[in-house]
Write an enzyme that holds these catalytic residues in place. Sequence first.
Site, short mmCIF file in Angstrom:
data_model
loop_
_atom_site.label_atom_id
_atom_site.label_comp_id
_atom_site.label_asym_id
_atom_site.label_seq_id
_atom_site.Cartn_x
_atom_site.Cartn_y
_atom_site.Cartn_z
N LYS A 65 26.14 60.23 -82.11
CA LYS A 65 27.59 60.06 -82.29
C LYS A 65 28.07 58.88 -81.46
O LYS A 65 27.64 58.70 -80.34
CB LYS A 65 28.31 61.32 -81.79
N HIS B 231 31.47 58.33 -80.88
CA HIS B 231 32.84 58.61 -80.39
C HIS B 231 32.89 60.06 -79.91
O HIS B 231 31.89 60.78 -80.01
CB HIS B 231 33.85 58.38 -81.51
#
Length: 240
Positions: free
Chosen positions: A115, A117
């Site tokens: 990921k 963010h």
Amino acid sequence: SAEALPAYKRDLISLTLSSNILTFGSFTLKSGRISPYFFNCGLFSKGKLIRGISEAYARTVAEYCSAHPEFKFDVLFGPAYKGIPLCATTAEKLAGIDEEKYGDLGFVYNRKEVKDHGEGGLMVGESLKGKKVVVIDDVMTAGTAIREAISIIKSQGGELVGIIVALDRQEKTPSEGEKQGKPDDGSDRPSTIGQVREETGVPVLAVLTLDDVIEGVKGQATEEQLKGMEDYKKKYGASS
Ligand code: OMP
């Protein structure tokens, strides 16, 4: 004898048969071998099924811990994707068995994609850093999936102390020839689980083995299905 198989194993075999998790036919395994039976952990997708399998995992772990009081662990790691519901539900079942002993047991799983963010990171749940880790996995045949899990634990600073799988197929490791698509050479070789035990030095527990399955399906499978499993075991069964 039939009485030798504990009731919880017998119940799990009945549950997996009635839900087609344990099926008979002709299945090409990840290793390339053609198996007359398959155990599909991806199908534990109903409440009663995930309850049944998580109870059986928890029971297997708890029995091992009772028999080996020196064995301690902090977290259950469920490798993505199939390990994700397994680590959560098994941790919950262990807390139900003995809240004092297992209530603070953590669980953690990895993401397959990184990921960029939000909270980010590869792992979700308890940290593995400095922790004693038990990996919970579905089926170990050639060991590809488990070796990946072991390398994640290392990279996160955890210490592998045990492995639990739902089914030990008790198959010998594929020969060099087999890996190149040739037939098995008939030589005796250890199982992947035996090899992983040796490599890691940690206990590898299995809720069920192929021997358990052969015993437990008697009276529920046809003669032909039973013979298929017995022949397969003769052909690919491990020496240890
Ligand atoms: P290895 O990663 O080679 O040990 O193979 C284990 C994987 O094989 C599992 O994670 C499953 O994707 C798959 N599998 C089963 O789920 N059930 C079986 O009965 C046999 C296999 C298999 O392909 O060997």
